[in-house]
Write an enzyme that holds these catalytic residues in place. Structure first.
Site, PDB file in Angstrom:
ATOM      1  CB  CYS A 112     -14.108  -5.054  13.063  1.00 26.73           C
ATOM      2  SG  CYS A 112     -14.543  -4.464  11.428  1.00 26.73           S
ATOM      3  CG  HIS A 241     -12.118  -8.874  12.842  1.00 29.47           C
ATOM      4  ND1 HIS A 241     -13.362  -9.135  12.305  1.00 29.47           N
ATOM      5  CD2 HIS A 241     -11.652  -7.750  12.226  1.00 29.47           C
ATOM      6  CE1 HIS A 241     -13.629  -8.200  11.399  1.00 29.47           C
ATOM      7  NE2 HIS A 241     -12.617  -7.359  11.328  1.00 29.47           N
ATOM      8  CG  ASN A 271     -14.003  -7.389   7.786  1.00 28.76           C
ATOM      9  OD1 ASN A 271     -14.764  -7.632   8.723  1.00 28.76           O
ATOM     10  ND2 ASN A 271     -13.097  -6.433   7.826  1.00 28.76           N
TER      11      ASN A 271
HETATM   12  N1  ACO Z   1      -7.880  -5.110  -7.316  1.00 31.26           N
HETATM   13  C1  ACO Z   1      -6.747  -5.003  -8.052  1.00 31.26           C
HETATM   14  N2  ACO Z   1      -5.774  -4.127  -7.765  1.00 31.26           N
HETATM   15  C2  ACO Z   1      -5.954  -3.323  -6.703  1.00 31.26           C
HETATM   16  C3  ACO Z   1      -7.109  -3.378  -5.915  1.00 31.26           C
HETATM   17  C4  ACO Z   1      -8.099  -4.314  -6.250  1.00 31.26           C
HETATM   18  N3  ACO Z   1      -9.242  -4.452  -5.552  1.00 31.26           N
HETATM   19  N4  ACO Z   1      -7.004  -2.453  -4.927  1.00 31.26           N
HETATM   20  C5  ACO Z   1      -5.829  -1.855  -5.096  1.00 31.26           C
HETATM   21  N5  ACO Z   1      -5.185  -2.361  -6.175  1.00 31.26           N
HETATM   22  C6  ACO Z   1      -3.873  -2.003  -6.692  1.00 31.26           C
HETATM   23  C7  ACO Z   1      -3.496  -0.581  -6.329  1.00 31.26           C
HETATM   24  O1  ACO Z   1      -3.970   0.341  -7.272  1.00 31.26           O
HETATM   25  C8  ACO Z   1      -1.984  -0.645  -6.339  1.00 31.26           C
HETATM   26  O2  ACO Z   1      -1.536  -0.622  -7.667  1.00 31.26           O
HETATM   27  P1  ACO Z   1      -0.130   0.101  -8.039  1.00 31.26           P
HETATM   28  O3  ACO Z   1       0.916  -0.685  -7.307  1.00 31.26           O
HETATM   29  O4  ACO Z   1      -0.077  -0.033  -9.524  1.00 31.26           O
HETATM   30  O5  ACO Z   1      -0.270   1.498  -7.559  1.00 31.26           O
HETATM   31  C9  ACO Z   1      -1.695  -2.055  -5.805  1.00 31.26           C
HETATM   32  O6  ACO Z   1      -2.897  -2.823  -6.049  1.00 31.26           O
HETATM   33  C10 ACO Z   1      -1.384  -2.092  -4.321  1.00 31.26           C
HETATM   34  O7  ACO Z   1      -2.354  -1.308  -3.626  1.00 31.26           O
HETATM   35  P2  ACO Z   1      -2.364  -1.182  -2.075  1.00 31.26           P
HETATM   36  O8  ACO Z   1      -3.518  -0.312  -1.647  1.00 31.26           O
HETATM   37  O9  ACO Z   1      -0.977  -0.800  -1.590  1.00 31.26           O
HETATM   38  O10 ACO Z   1      -2.657  -2.682  -1.697  1.00 31.26           O
HETATM   39  P3  ACO Z   1      -2.415  -3.436  -0.341  1.00 31.26           P
HETATM   40  O11 ACO Z   1      -1.426  -4.482  -0.498  1.00 31.26           O
HETATM   41  O12 ACO Z   1      -2.264  -2.480   0.816  1.00 31.26           O
HETATM   42  O13 ACO Z   1      -3.809  -4.163  -0.157  1.00 31.26           O
HETATM   43  C11 ACO Z   1      -5.761  -3.978   1.204  1.00 31.26           C
HETATM   44  C12 ACO Z   1      -4.993  -3.405   0.033  1.00 31.26           C
HETATM   45  C13 ACO Z   1      -6.181  -5.383   0.858  1.00 31.26           C
HETATM   46  C14 ACO Z   1      -7.001  -3.118   1.448  1.00 31.26           C
HETATM   47  C15 ACO Z   1      -4.838  -3.964   2.451  1.00 31.26           C
HETATM   48  O14 ACO Z   1      -4.260  -2.709   2.646  1.00 31.26           O
HETATM   49  C16 ACO Z   1      -5.542  -4.372   3.668  1.00 31.26           C
HETATM   50  O15 ACO Z   1      -6.031  -5.462   3.793  1.00 31.26           O
HETATM   51  N6  ACO Z   1      -5.565  -3.517   4.700  1.00 31.26           N
HETATM   52  C17 ACO Z   1      -6.258  -3.808   5.904  1.00 31.26           C
HETATM   53  C18 ACO Z   1      -7.589  -3.209   5.798  1.00 31.26           C
HETATM   54  C19 ACO Z   1      -8.686  -4.083   6.328  1.00 31.26           C
HETATM   55  O16 ACO Z   1      -8.599  -5.255   6.552  1.00 31.26           O
HETATM   56  N7  ACO Z   1      -9.778  -3.393   6.530  1.00 31.26           N
HETATM   57  C20 ACO Z   1     -10.964  -4.008   6.985  1.00 31.26           C
HETATM   58  C21 ACO Z   1     -11.698  -3.121   7.906  1.00 31.26           C
HETATM   59  S1  ACO Z   1     -10.833  -2.876   9.374  1.00 31.26           S
HETATM   60  C22 ACO Z   1     -10.820  -4.262  10.111  1.00 31.26           C
HETATM   61  O17 ACO Z   1     -11.692  -5.074  10.008  1.00 31.26           O
HETATM   62  C23 ACO Z   1      -9.600  -4.518  10.896  1.00 31.26           C
END
Ligand code: ACO
Length: 314
Positions: A112, A241, A271
Site C-alpha cells: 500500500c 492512503h 482500500n
Molecule cells: N462484520 C461484522 N462484524 C465483524 C466483522 C465484519 N466484517 N469483522 C469482525 N467483526 C466483529 C468481530 O467478530 C468482533 O466481534 P466480538 O466483539 O463479538 O468479538 C467485533 O466485530 C470487533 O472485531 P475487531 O476485529 O476488534 O474489529 P475492529 O474494530 O478492529 O475492526 C478492522 C476491524 C476494520 C479490520 C480494523 O481492525 C482495521 O481497520 N484495521 C486496520 C487494517 C487495515 O486497514 N488494513 C488494510 C491493509 S493495510 C493498509 O492498507 C494500511
C-alpha cells in the site's frame, strides 16, 4: 540549477463492477452498518476480466492527456503494484507497449506504500537529471488476493488504478519525501502462501495494523512538517492512503489537521492498495478541490511494514 519533480497530469480508472456492502451481506456474516462504522467503506469496484495492466493503461492515458504529452516523450515508467498480471515480465513493460512508450519501465512492490515509494524513486531520477518526464502508476487487482469468504478482509479491498505524470521543473514540485521500512511485522499483514506457485490470500491482524499505521503515519507527518519548516496550517490538503476512515481520522487528530482538509474516497473505492493515493489525488484535481500552488501531503503504509510520505507543491 536544481530541478523539481512536478505533477503535470493525473488520471485514474475504476473497473465498472460495483460491490456494495449490501451485496456482501448476502454472502458474509456482516452488515452495512458495521462496515461503514468500522471502516468508512460503502462500496468498492472489483475486476471481472480486466487485469492490472488494463486498469493502468486507462489511468495512464488519462494522465498523459491532462499533461498534454505523448507517451513517446516519457523517459521512465514506474508501476507500483502488489498484483502484477504475471511474475514476469513486469506489468510496467506491458503498459509501456500498450500506451506506445519506448522508455525503460519497471514494477515496484511496496504494497500500500508502493505509490509513495515509486514517486520518491521518480523524484530521484528527475532531480539528478536522469529523466525529464516520468509516468508513475499505482494499479491493483487486489481482490485476487482476497478470500471472499473472509469477512475481515473482503469488506476492505477494491480494485483500481491511478497515474501521475511528473515533469522536471525549475521552480517547484515535490518538496520533501521520506520512505521507511520495518521488516519485523511479517505476520501482521501478509499473503498466506510461501511459494509463488501456491495460491495465497491476505491475512491480517487488523488491530495491530491499525495501531502501527496511526503511530507511524502521524510521526512521519510531524517529522516531514518539521523538516520542511512548516506547520499543519501550511497544508492545503492531505491525500492519505485510503485504508480505513478511523486510521485517517486518528492521524489527522494527532497532527491537528481538520478533516475538511483531507481528501477521502474510500467510501466509494475501498482500500485499493498502491492505487489509492493517485486515485484520490485525481478525483480531487478533477473536481477542482486541488489547485495550482496547493501544498499537499501524501502518505501511506502497507505490509512489511513499509510506509512513506511526500510533501508536494501542486
Ligand atoms: N462484520 C461484522 N462484524 C465483524 C466483522 C465484519 N466484517 N469483522 C469482525 N467483526 C466483529 C468481530 O467478530 C468482533 O466481534 P466480538 O466483539 O463479538 O468479538 C467485533 O466485530 C470487533 O472485531 P475487531 O476485529 O476488534 O474489529 P475492529 O474494530 O478492529 O475492526 C478492522 C476491524 C476494520 C479490520 C480494523 O481492525 C482495521 O481497520 N484495521 C486496520 C487494517 C487495515 O486497514 N488494513 C488494510 C491493509 S493495510 C493498509 O492498507 C494500511
Amino acid at each position: 540549477m536544481k530541478k523539481f519533480a512536478r505533477i503535470i497530469g493525473t488520471g485514474s480508472y475504476l473497473p465498472p463492477k460495483v460491490v456494495t456492502n449490501h451485496d456482501l451481506e448476502k454472502t458474509l456474516d456482516t452488515n452495512d452498518e458495521w462496515i461503514v462504522a468500522r471502516t468508512g467503506i460503502s462500496e468498492r469496484r472489483i475486476v471481472e476480466e480486466e487485469g492490472t495492466c488494463d486498469l493502468a493503461v486507462e489511468a495512464s492515458n488519462n494522465a498523459l492527456e491532462m499533461a498534454g504529452i505523448d507517451a513517446n516523450e516519457l523517459d521512465l515508467i514506474i508501476l507500483a503494484t502488489t498484483t502484477p498480471d504475471k511474475i514476469f515480465p513486469a506489468t510496467a513493460t506491458m503498459l509501456q507497449n500498450q500506451i506506445g512508450a519506448t522508455c525503460p519501465a519497471f514494477d515496484l512492490q511496496a504494497v500500500c506504500a508502493g505509490f509513495v515509494f515509486a514517486m520518491t524513486t521518480a523524484q530521484q531520477y528527475i532531480e539528478n537529471g536522469g529523466a525529464k518526464k516520468v509516468l508513475v502508476v499505482g494499479s491493483e487487482t487486489i481482490s485476487r488476493l482476497v478470500d471472499q469468504n473472509d469477512r475481515s478482509t473482503a469488506i476492505l479491498f477494491g480494485d483500481g488504478a491511478g497515474a501521475i505524470v511528473l515533469s522536471a521543473d525549475d521552480e517547484t514540485g515535490i518538496l520533501h519525501s521520506k520512505i521507511c521500512s520495518d521488516g519485523r511485522y511479517l505476520s501482521s499483514l501478509q499473503v498466506s502462501n510461501n511459494r509463488i506457485n501456491e495460491l495465497g490470500f491476505i491475512q491480517m491482524s487488523g488491530n495491530e495494523v491499525f495501531k502501527i499505521a496511526v503511530n507511524r503515519l502521524s510521526n512521519l507527518a510531524e517529522t516531514t512538517l518539521q523538516e520542511c519548516d512548516m506547520t499543519t496550517e501550511d497544508l492545503t490538503w492531505m491525500v492519505p492512503h485510503q485504508a480505513n476512515i478511523r486510521i485517517i481520522t486518528a492521524v489527522a487528530k494527532r497532527i491537528k489537521l481538520p478533516m475538511e482538509k483531507v481528501v477521502l474516497t474510500l467510501d466509494k473505492h475501498g482500500n485499493t492498495s498502491a492505487a489509492s493515493i493517485p486515485l484520490a489525488l485525481d478525483v480531487a484535481v478533477r473536481d477542482g478541490r486541488i489547485k495550482k500552488g496547493d501544498k499537499l501531503m501524501l502518505e501511506g503504509i502497507g505490509g512489511g511494514f513499509s510506509w512513506g510520505g511526500l510533501l508536494v507543491e501542486y
